[in-house]
Design a protein around this motif. Structure first.
Motif, PDB file in Angstrom:
ATOM      1  N   ILE A 223      -7.999  48.491  22.558  1.00  9.94           N
ATOM      2  CA  ILE A 223      -7.051  49.434  23.134  1.00  9.94           C
ATOM      3  C   ILE A 223      -5.802  48.659  23.514  1.00  9.94           C
ATOM      4  O   ILE A 223      -5.855  47.747  24.347  1.00  9.94           O
ATOM      5  CB  ILE A 223      -7.628  50.143  24.376  1.00  9.94           C
ATOM      6  CG1 ILE A 223      -8.851  50.968  23.998  1.00  9.94           C
ATOM      7  CG2 ILE A 223      -6.570  51.021  25.030  1.00  9.94           C
ATOM      8  CD1 ILE A 223      -9.574  51.570  25.203  1.00  9.94           C
ATOM      9  N   LEU A 224      -4.678  48.990  22.892  1.00  8.11           N
ATOM     10  CA  LEU A 224      -3.401  48.335  23.168  1.00  8.11           C
ATOM     11  C   LEU A 224      -2.445  49.388  23.721  1.00  8.11           C
ATOM     12  O   LEU A 224      -2.009  50.289  22.994  1.00  8.11           O
ATOM     13  CB  LEU A 224      -2.821  47.698  21.906  1.00  8.11           C
ATOM     14  CG  LEU A 224      -3.721  46.723  21.132  1.00  8.11           C
ATOM     15  CD1 LEU A 224      -2.943  46.112  19.981  1.00  8.11           C
ATOM     16  CD2 LEU A 224      -4.283  45.636  22.046  1.00  8.11           C
ATOM     17  N   ARG A 225      -2.125  49.279  24.983  1.00  9.31           N
ATOM     18  CA  ARG A 225      -1.253  50.249  25.657  1.00  9.31           C
ATOM     19  C   ARG A 225      -0.043  49.510  26.208  1.00  9.31           C
ATOM     20  O   ARG A 225      -0.173  48.653  27.081  1.00  9.31           O
ATOM     21  CB  ARG A 225      -2.007  50.951  26.788  1.00  9.31           C
ATOM     22  CG  ARG A 225      -1.200  52.022  27.535  1.00  9.31           C
ATOM     23  CD  ARG A 225      -2.050  52.627  28.635  1.00  9.31           C
ATOM     24  NE  ARG A 225      -1.430  53.771  29.270  1.00  9.31           N
ATOM     25  CZ  ARG A 225      -0.643  53.715  30.343  1.00  9.31           C
ATOM     26  NH1 ARG A 225      -0.383  52.529  30.901  1.00  9.31           N
ATOM     27  NH2 ARG A 225      -0.131  54.808  30.860  1.00  9.31           N
ATOM     28  N   ASN A 226       1.129  49.838  25.708  1.00 11.13           N
ATOM     29  CA  ASN A 226       2.370  49.213  26.167  1.00 11.13           C
ATOM     30  C   ASN A 226       3.370  50.319  26.484  1.00 11.13           C
ATOM     31  O   ASN A 226       3.909  50.963  25.583  1.00 11.13           O
ATOM     32  CB  ASN A 226       2.930  48.269  25.091  1.00 11.13           C
ATOM     33  CG  ASN A 226       4.084  47.432  25.614  1.00 11.13           C
ATOM     34  OD1 ASN A 226       4.655  47.724  26.665  1.00 11.13           O
ATOM     35  ND2 ASN A 226       4.446  46.392  24.879  1.00 11.13           N
ATOM     36  N   THR A 227       3.618  50.545  27.772  1.00 12.68           N
ATOM     37  CA  THR A 227       4.514  51.619  28.185  1.00 12.68           C
ATOM     38  C   THR A 227       5.889  51.108  28.588  1.00 12.68           C
ATOM     39  O   THR A 227       6.690  51.867  29.125  1.00 12.68           O
ATOM     40  CB  THR A 227       3.901  52.426  29.351  1.00 12.68           C
ATOM     41  OG1 THR A 227       3.614  51.541  30.440  1.00 12.68           O
ATOM     42  CG2 THR A 227       2.626  53.125  28.900  1.00 12.68           C
ATOM     43  N   HIS A 228       6.163  49.828  28.322  1.00 16.18           N
ATOM     44  CA  HIS A 228       7.514  49.292  28.512  1.00 16.18           C
ATOM     45  C   HIS A 228       8.453  49.980  27.513  1.00 16.18           C
ATOM     46  O   HIS A 228       8.196  49.983  26.314  1.00 16.18           O
ATOM     47  CB  HIS A 228       7.499  47.783  28.290  1.00 16.18           C
ATOM     48  CG  HIS A 228       8.837  47.126  28.437  1.00 16.18           C
ATOM     49  ND1 HIS A 228       9.151  45.964  27.785  1.00 16.18           N
ATOM     50  CD2 HIS A 228       9.930  47.455  29.150  1.00 16.18           C
ATOM     51  CE1 HIS A 228      10.381  45.599  28.088  1.00 16.18           C
ATOM     52  NE2 HIS A 228      10.871  46.497  28.914  1.00 16.18           N
ATOM     53  N   VAL A 229       9.528  50.578  28.004  1.00 16.69           N
ATOM     54  CA  VAL A 229      10.440  51.328  27.142  1.00 16.69           C
ATOM     55  C   VAL A 229      11.469  50.370  26.550  1.00 16.69           C
ATOM     56  O   VAL A 229      12.356  49.873  27.240  1.00 16.69           O
ATOM     57  CB  VAL A 229      11.139  52.467  27.915  1.00 16.69           C
ATOM     58  CG1 VAL A 229      12.117  53.204  27.001  1.00 16.69           C
ATOM     59  CG2 VAL A 229      10.098  53.429  28.477  1.00 16.69           C
ATOM     60  N   SER A 230      11.327  50.088  25.275  1.00 15.99           N
ATOM     61  CA  SER A 230      12.234  49.165  24.586  1.00 15.99           C
ATOM     62  C   SER A 230      11.955  49.235  23.091  1.00 15.99           C
ATOM     63  O   SER A 230      10.807  49.408  22.675  1.00 15.99           O
ATOM     64  CB  SER A 230      12.025  47.726  25.077  1.00 15.99           C
ATOM     65  OG  SER A 230      12.711  46.804  24.252  1.00 15.99           O
ATOM     66  N   THR A 231      12.984  49.069  22.289  1.00 18.35           N
ATOM     67  CA  THR A 231      12.762  48.981  20.846  1.00 18.35           C
ATOM     68  C   THR A 231      12.121  47.654  20.461  1.00 18.35           C
ATOM     69  O   THR A 231      11.769  47.446  19.296  1.00 18.35           O
ATOM     70  CB  THR A 231      14.076  49.158  20.075  1.00 18.35           C
ATOM     71  OG1 THR A 231      15.019  48.172  20.509  1.00 18.35           O
ATOM     72  CG2 THR A 231      14.663  50.544  20.302  1.00 18.35           C
ATOM     73  N   PHE A 232      11.955  46.749  21.434  1.00 17.81           N
ATOM     74  CA  PHE A 232      11.278  45.478  21.206  1.00 17.81           C
ATOM     75  C   PHE A 232       9.954  45.404  21.965  1.00 17.81           C
ATOM     76  O   PHE A 232       9.434  44.316  22.201  1.00 17.81           O
ATOM     77  CB  PHE A 232      12.185  44.305  21.581  1.00 17.81           C
ATOM     78  CG  PHE A 232      13.381  44.162  20.688  1.00 17.81           C
ATOM     79  CD1 PHE A 232      13.306  43.481  19.491  1.00 17.81           C
ATOM     80  CD2 PHE A 232      14.584  44.764  21.033  1.00 17.81           C
ATOM     81  CE1 PHE A 232      14.409  43.373  18.654  1.00 17.81           C
ATOM     82  CE2 PHE A 232      15.699  44.660  20.205  1.00 17.81           C
ATOM     83  CZ  PHE A 232      15.609  43.968  19.010  1.00 17.81           C
ATOM     84  N   ALA A 233       9.404  46.560  22.349  1.00 16.39           N
ATOM     85  CA  ALA A 233       8.068  46.633  22.935  1.00 16.39           C
ATOM     86  C   ALA A 233       7.073  46.942  21.815  1.00 16.39           C
ATOM     87  O   ALA A 233       7.247  47.903  21.075  1.00 16.39           O
ATOM     88  CB  ALA A 233       8.023  47.708  24.010  1.00 16.39           C
ATOM     89  N   PHE A 234       6.031  46.119  21.702  1.00 20.32           N
ATOM     90  CA  PHE A 234       5.102  46.241  20.578  1.00 20.32           C
ATOM     91  C   PHE A 234       3.654  46.296  21.046  1.00 20.32           C
ATOM     92  O   PHE A 234       3.300  45.733  22.086  1.00 20.32           O
ATOM     93  CB  PHE A 234       5.255  45.047  19.627  1.00 20.32           C
ATOM     94  CG  PHE A 234       6.571  44.981  18.919  1.00 20.32           C
ATOM     95  CD1 PHE A 234       6.785  45.710  17.753  1.00 20.32           C
ATOM     96  CD2 PHE A 234       7.608  44.204  19.412  1.00 20.32           C
ATOM     97  CE1 PHE A 234       8.007  45.656  17.098  1.00 20.32           C
ATOM     98  CE2 PHE A 234       8.837  44.141  18.760  1.00 20.32           C
ATOM     99  CZ  PHE A 234       9.039  44.869  17.596  1.00 20.32           C
ATOM    100  N   GLY A 235       2.828  46.969  20.226  1.00 19.55           N
ATOM    101  CA  GLY A 235       1.383  46.861  20.382  1.00 19.55           C
ATOM    102  C   GLY A 235       0.894  45.570  19.757  1.00 19.55           C
ATOM    103  O   GLY A 235       0.515  44.632  20.444  1.00 19.55           O
ATOM    104  N   LEU A 236       0.938  45.482  18.432  1.00 21.47           N
ATOM    105  CA  LEU A 236       0.540  44.278  17.701  1.00 21.47           C
ATOM    106  C   LEU A 236       1.715  43.780  16.868  1.00 21.47           C
ATOM    107  O   LEU A 236       2.207  44.498  15.994  1.00 21.47           O
ATOM    108  CB  LEU A 236      -0.657  44.582  16.793  1.00 21.47           C
ATOM    109  CG  LEU A 236      -1.083  43.492  15.807  1.00 21.47           C
ATOM    110  CD1 LEU A 236      -1.367  42.180  16.507  1.00 21.47           C
ATOM    111  CD2 LEU A 236      -2.290  43.951  14.997  1.00 21.47           C
TER     112      LEU A 236
END
Length: 298
Positions: A223-236
């Motif tokens: 489970i990869l959850r990334n709620t940082h708002v950015s076009t450079f925020a990634f899961g994998l």
């Protein structure tokens, strides 16, 4: 275990060392299982069931919760195990001039098992751009067959600084900065949220495979959850197609509502469908907000 900024050496042939059921606070490195020789390794090291770090800043771990190197040159009976530890670290004040990490995997750690650890609140509030990393893989020599399984990693936070991936000056649940091969990465839960500071559109990663030499043998049921708002925020983030092209990659949940599910073949992949088309992986994966018990109980 020590309270100095760095060690001048390490151990030779410290065999079958067991570090278990300790509470470790107020030091620079919680457990420094650091060797110096690929001939006389610290084989059979087990670090388990420890509480490392504190919610009180003055009693916290400064640089690394656990730092391990020279445990095994080939995967097998002598490979080290890091299991069932609760790890936190960093500063809750103004920070200092170093990137912090829950676990650092250095060189010569073949077959290392990192399993069932709760790594959280890795905090670096320095405005100098220093990073916050849950698991940091820094060594590639004789570090094949590492298994990272069943871990909870959350809240690795820093003052966002840049958009690069090949740097430790980033926030990441797992940052692989060296070309380890045949990694088994399964059944992990990583939650990355908003970062410190007022910067926008800077990088953050659940899993950052930042160099071309990394290969995953499997990447499943995470489970990869990334709620940082950015076009450079990634899961994998896959620096090279070979990072995952030869591995079994499926049954994952990628939830990155304000960023990108992944990066593959030199381009960001915004949605799960984009990612599936580009990678030909993750056919049975989903993109749903996981129903955690709470923000601190995954």
């Amino acid at each position: 275990m020590g309270n100095t900024a760095s060690g001048t050496g390490g151990a030779y042939s410290s065999l079958n060392t067991l570090i278990e059921n300790n509470e470790i606070t107020r030091c620079y490195t919680g457990v420094g299982a650091i060797g110096v020789s690929a001939t006389y390794m610290n084989a059979g090291t087990i670090i388990r069931n420890n509480t490392i770090g504190s919610a009180t800043s003055a009693n916290n771990i400064g640089l690394r919760g656990i730092n391990i190197s020279y445990s095994a040159s080939t995967a097998g009976v002598g490979s080290a195990t890091i299991r069932n530890n609760d790890i936190r670290g960093g500063s809750y004040g103004t920070g200092y001039s170093a990137s912090v990490a829950g676990i650092e995997v250095g060189t010569v750690n073949a077959g290392l098992i990192i399993d069932r650890n709760n790594i959280h609140d890795i905090n670096q509030p320095s405005t100098g751009g220093y990073g916050a990393l849950g698991i940091y893989v820094s060594g590639s020599t004789s570090t094949s067959g590492v298994a990272i399984t069943n871990n909870f990693i959350r809240d690795c936070k820093m003052v966002v600084y840049q958009t690069a991936s090949a740097s430790t000056f980033i926030p990441a649940g797992v940052h692989i900065g060296a070309g380890v091969t045949n990694v088994a990465f399964n059944h992990n839960t990583i939650s990355m949220g908003s970062q410190l500071g007022a910067g926008v559109n800077f990088s953050s990663f659940c899993v950052n495979s930042s160099v071309s030499g990394v290969t995953f043998a499997s990447f499943r049921n995470n489970i990869l959850r990334n709620t940082h708002v950015s076009t450079f925020a990634f899961g994998l983030y896959a620096n090279a197609t070979a990072n995952i092209s030869g591995g079994a990659v499926d049954n994952n949940d990628y939830y990155v509502p304000g960023g990108r599910v992944g990066y593959y073949n030199a381009a960001p992949r915004i949605t799960l469908g984009d990612w599936q088309t580009a990678t030909s992986k993750d056919a049975a994966s989903i993109s749903l907000d996981p129903p955690f018990v709470s923000a601190t109980d995954l």
